[in-house]
Design a protein around this motif. Structure first.
Motif, PDB file in Angstrom:
ATOM      1  N   ASN A   7       0.834  -1.193   0.000  1.00 31.59           N
ATOM      2  CA  ASN A   7       0.000   0.000   0.000  1.00 31.59           C
ATOM      3  C   ASN A   7       0.876   1.254   0.000  1.00 31.59           C
ATOM      4  OD1 ASN A   7      -2.297   1.651   0.248  1.00 31.59           O
ATOM      5  ND2 ASN A   7      -2.067   1.677   2.477  1.00 31.59           N
ATOM      6  N   LEU A   8       0.802   2.034  -1.084  1.00 32.95           N
ATOM      7  CA  LEU A   8       1.542   3.286  -1.189  1.00 32.95           C
ATOM      8  C   LEU A   8       0.895   4.311  -0.275  1.00 32.95           C
ATOM      9  CD1 LEU A   8       3.835   4.819  -2.656  1.00 32.95           C
ATOM     10  CD2 LEU A   8       2.152   5.437  -4.398  1.00 32.95           C
ATOM     11  N   LEU A   9       1.694   4.909   0.605  1.00 30.63           N
ATOM     12  CA  LEU A   9       1.177   5.906   1.534  1.00 30.63           C
ATOM     13  C   LEU A   9       1.075   7.266   0.849  1.00 30.63           C
ATOM     14  CD1 LEU A   9       3.341   4.924   4.620  1.00 30.63           C
ATOM     15  CD2 LEU A   9       0.892   4.529   4.319  1.00 30.63           C
ATOM     16  N   PRO A  10       0.168   8.115   1.300  1.00 32.08           N
ATOM     17  CA  PRO A  10       0.126   9.480   0.759  1.00 32.08           C
ATOM     18  C   PRO A  10       1.475  10.142   1.041  1.00 32.08           C
ATOM     19  CG  PRO A  10      -1.757   9.056   2.207  1.00 32.08           C
ATOM     20  CD  PRO A  10      -0.835   7.885   2.332  1.00 32.08           C
ATOM     21  N   HIS A  11       2.051  10.798   0.046  1.00 33.38           N
ATOM     22  CA  HIS A  11       3.398  11.331   0.259  1.00 33.38           C
ATOM     23  C   HIS A  11       3.476  12.847   0.250  1.00 33.38           C
ATOM     24  CE1 HIS A  11       3.732  11.744  -4.137  1.00 33.38           C
ATOM     25  NE2 HIS A  11       3.135  10.571  -4.162  1.00 33.38           N
ATOM     26  N   HIS A  12       2.496  13.523  -0.269  1.00 32.88           N
ATOM     27  CA  HIS A  12       2.410  14.982  -0.189  1.00 32.88           C
ATOM     28  C   HIS A  12       3.740  15.668  -0.455  1.00 32.88           C
ATOM     29  CE1 HIS A  12      -1.559  14.289   1.402  1.00 32.88           C
ATOM     30  NE2 HIS A  12      -1.057  13.538   2.345  1.00 32.88           N
ATOM     31  N   GLY A  13       4.431  15.245  -1.510  1.00 32.89           N
ATOM     32  CA  GLY A  13       5.700  15.854  -1.876  1.00 32.89           C
ATOM     33  C   GLY A  13       6.911  15.283  -1.165  1.00 32.89           C
ATOM     34  N   HIS A  14       6.695  14.350  -0.244  1.00 37.34           N
ATOM     35  CA  HIS A  14       7.818  13.710   0.448  1.00 37.34           C
ATOM     36  C   HIS A  14       8.254  12.484  -0.344  1.00 37.34           C
ATOM     37  CE1 HIS A  14       7.194  16.283   3.900  1.00 37.34           C
ATOM     38  NE2 HIS A  14       5.906  15.965   3.881  1.00 37.34           N
ATOM     39  N   ARG A  15       9.249  11.781   0.161  1.00 37.93           N
ATOM     40  CA  ARG A  15       9.695  10.548  -0.489  1.00 37.93           C
ATOM     41  C   ARG A  15       8.555   9.539  -0.517  1.00 37.93           C
ATOM     42  NH1 ARG A  15      15.568  10.768   2.211  1.00 37.93           N
ATOM     43  NH2 ARG A  15      16.528  11.910   0.503  1.00 37.93           N
ATOM     44  N   LEU A  16       8.557   8.711  -1.575  1.00 35.37           N
ATOM     45  CA  LEU A  16       7.526   7.688  -1.712  1.00 35.37           C
ATOM     46  C   LEU A  16       7.751   6.594  -0.678  1.00 35.37           C
ATOM     47  CD1 LEU A  16       7.529   7.631  -5.582  1.00 35.37           C
ATOM     48  CD2 LEU A  16       5.757   8.563  -4.107  1.00 35.37           C
ATOM     49  N   ALA A  17       6.669   6.191  -0.018  1.00 32.32           N
ATOM     50  CA  ALA A  17       6.787   5.201   1.050  1.00 32.32           C
ATOM     51  C   ALA A  17       5.582   4.268   1.028  1.00 32.32           C
ATOM     52  CB  ALA A  17       6.878   5.900   2.405  1.00 32.32           C
ATOM     53  N   PHE A  18       5.816   3.047   1.514  1.00 36.65           N
ATOM     54  CA  PHE A  18       4.788   2.015   1.574  1.00 36.65           C
ATOM     55  C   PHE A  18       4.539   1.598   3.009  1.00 36.65           C
ATOM     56  CE2 PHE A  18       6.604   1.608  -2.624  1.00 36.65           C
ATOM     57  CZ  PHE A  18       5.485   1.444  -3.423  1.00 36.65           C
ATOM     58  N   ASP A  19       3.285   1.257   3.285  1.00 34.01           N
ATOM     59  CA  ASP A  19       2.893   0.691   4.569  1.00 34.01           C
ATOM     60  C   ASP A  19       3.155  -0.809   4.500  1.00 34.01           C
ATOM     61  OD1 ASP A  19       1.658  -0.214   6.848  1.00 34.01           O
ATOM     62  OD2 ASP A  19      -0.337   0.497   6.319  1.00 34.01           O
ATOM     63  N   VAL A  20       4.009  -1.304   5.388  1.00 34.41           N
ATOM     64  CA  VAL A  20       4.316  -2.734   5.434  1.00 34.41           C
ATOM     65  C   VAL A  20       4.067  -3.194   6.871  1.00 34.41           C
ATOM     66  CG1 VAL A  20       5.987  -4.529   4.889  1.00 34.41           C
ATOM     67  CG2 VAL A  20       6.120  -2.337   3.700  1.00 34.41           C
ATOM     68  N   GLY A  21       2.801  -3.329   7.219  1.00 38.02           N
ATOM     69  CA  GLY A  21       2.454  -3.729   8.581  1.00 38.02           C
ATOM     70  C   GLY A  21       2.876  -2.660   9.567  1.00 38.02           C
ATOM     71  N   GLU A  22       3.740  -3.005  10.495  1.00 35.86           N
ATOM     72  CA  GLU A  22       4.218  -2.040  11.488  1.00 35.86           C
ATOM     73  C   GLU A  22       5.438  -1.271  10.989  1.00 35.86           C
ATOM     74  OE1 GLU A  22       4.858  -3.847  15.264  1.00 35.86           O
ATOM     75  OE2 GLU A  22       2.907  -4.822  15.275  1.00 35.86           O
ATOM     76  N   ASN A  23       5.832  -1.485   9.749  1.00 39.53           N
ATOM     77  CA  ASN A  23       7.036  -0.864   9.210  1.00 39.53           C
ATOM     78  C   ASN A  23       6.714  -0.010   7.991  1.00 39.53           C
ATOM     79  OD1 ASN A  23       8.835  -2.323  11.026  1.00 39.53           O
ATOM     80  ND2 ASN A  23       8.226  -4.106   9.853  1.00 39.53           N
ATOM     81  N   ILE A  24       7.681   0.782   7.587  1.00 38.98           N
ATOM     82  CA  ILE A  24       7.564   1.634   6.411  1.00 38.98           C
ATOM     83  C   ILE A  24       8.736   1.305   5.482  1.00 38.98           C
ATOM     84  CG2 ILE A  24       7.605   4.019   5.556  1.00 38.98           C
ATOM     85  CD1 ILE A  24       5.156   3.444   7.257  1.00 38.98           C
ATOM     86  N   LEU A  25       8.444   1.177   4.194  1.00 38.82           N
ATOM     87  CA  LEU A  25       9.464   1.010   3.166  1.00 38.82           C
ATOM     88  C   LEU A  25       9.518   2.313   2.380  1.00 38.82           C
ATOM     89  CD1 LEU A  25      11.431  -0.524   1.299  1.00 38.82           C
ATOM     90  CD2 LEU A  25       9.416  -1.356   0.060  1.00 38.82           C
ATOM     91  N   VAL A  26      10.697   2.954   2.357  1.00 37.50           N
ATOM     92  CA  VAL A  26      10.886   4.219   1.665  1.00 37.50           C
ATOM     93  C   VAL A  26      11.748   3.979   0.428  1.00 37.50           C
ATOM     94  CG1 VAL A  26      11.844   6.551   1.845  1.00 37.50           C
ATOM     95  CG2 VAL A  26      10.741   5.500   3.830  1.00 37.50           C
ATOM     96  N   ILE A  27      11.358   4.582  -0.693  1.00 38.33           N
ATOM     97  CA  ILE A  27      12.126   4.498  -1.933  1.00 38.33           C
ATOM     98  C   ILE A  27      12.831   5.836  -2.130  1.00 38.33           C
ATOM     99  CG2 ILE A  27      12.063   4.022  -4.406  1.00 38.33           C
ATOM    100  CD1 ILE A  27      10.971   1.697  -2.658  1.00 38.33           C
ATOM    101  N   ILE A  28      14.160   5.809  -2.201  1.00 36.04           N
ATOM    102  CA  ILE A  28      14.972   7.009  -2.342  1.00 36.04           C
ATOM    103  C   ILE A  28      15.640   6.991  -3.708  1.00 36.04           C
ATOM    104  CG2 ILE A  28      16.961   8.277  -1.436  1.00 36.04           C
ATOM    105  CD1 ILE A  28      16.364   6.913   1.274  1.00 36.04           C
ATOM    106  N   GLU A  29      15.594   8.098  -4.402  1.00 34.12           N
ATOM    107  CA  GLU A  29      16.252   8.170  -5.709  1.00 34.12           C
ATOM    108  C   GLU A  29      17.764   8.112  -5.530  1.00 34.12           C
ATOM    109  OE1 GLU A  29      16.245  10.727  -9.845  1.00 34.12           O
ATOM    110  OE2 GLU A  29      15.118  11.477  -8.121  1.00 34.12           O
ATOM    111  N   GLY A  30      18.410   7.202  -6.270  1.00 36.70           N
ATOM    112  CA  GLY A  30      19.853   7.031  -6.200  1.00 36.70           C
ATOM    113  C   GLY A  30      20.250   5.686  -6.769  1.00 36.70           C
ATOM    114  N   LEU A  31      21.526   5.394  -6.729  1.00 34.12           N
ATOM    115  CA  LEU A  31      22.047   4.138  -7.268  1.00 34.12           C
ATOM    116  C   LEU A  31      22.297   3.136  -6.153  1.00 34.12           C
ATOM    117  CD1 LEU A  31      24.643   5.543  -9.812  1.00 34.12           C
ATOM    118  CD2 LEU A  31      22.456   4.464 -10.331  1.00 34.12           C
TER     119      LEU A  31
END
Length: 130
Positions: free
Chosen positions: A34-58
C-alpha cells in the motif's frame, strides 16, 4: 548502555532506486504493498508495522554468492504461491525456492537492483516475529 533502553522494532527500511517510478510500480502492483500518501515527500509504503521508503539514487548491485543477504525480507504464508506470482510477473529468481529447516525463501532483484527475499517462516524462525 542504559539498562532501561531497548530498541523495540524495525520502523523504516530505505532502499535506493535509479528509476523510482518503476520501483514503486513493482512494490505496489507486483508485490501489492500500500503506497502511503506522500504529499511531496519521499515515496513510502505501509508494510504492517514498518515503512518502506524508496529514495532516488544508485543501489549497490552485487550479484556474487558472498552478497546473498537481502535488503528486504517480506513474510508470506505460501512460498509456492509467492513464486508463481513472481513468475507471472516475469520476475527472475536467483535460485528458485531455497530452504533451511522448515523455513523456505526465494531471492530476486527489484527493478532498482536491491536484493529482496520472500520467506515462509517455519516454527524455528518464529523468534524473528516476536
Amino acid at each position: 548502555m542504559n539498562a532501561n533502553f531497548q530498541v523495540e522494532k524495525l520502523a523504516i527500511v530505505s532502499i535506493m532506486a535509479e528509476n523510482v517510478h518503476e520501483t514503486v510500480h513493482f512494490y505496489r502492483d507486483v508485490l501489492g504493498l500500500n503506497l502511503l500518501p506522500h504529499h511531496g515527500h519521499r515515496l513510502a509504503f505501509d508494510v504492517g508495522e514498518n515503512i518502506l521508503v524508496i529514495i532516488e539514487g544508485l543501489p549497490g548491485k552485487e550479484k556474487d554468492e558472498a552478497a546473498r543477504f537481502p535488503a528486504l525480507t517480506f513474510g508470506v504464508q505460501d512460498i509456492e504461491l509467492a513464486l508463481k506470482h513472481l513468475e507471472d510477473h516475469n520476475v527472475e529468481t536467483l535460485h528458485g525456492i531455497e530452504s533451511r529447516g522448515d523455513t523456505r525463501w526465494v531471492l530476486f532483484y527489484d527493478p532498482a537492483g536491491n536484493l529482496v527475499e520472500l520467506a515462509q517462516f517455519g516454527q524455528e524462525m518464529q523468534y524473528f516475529k516476536s
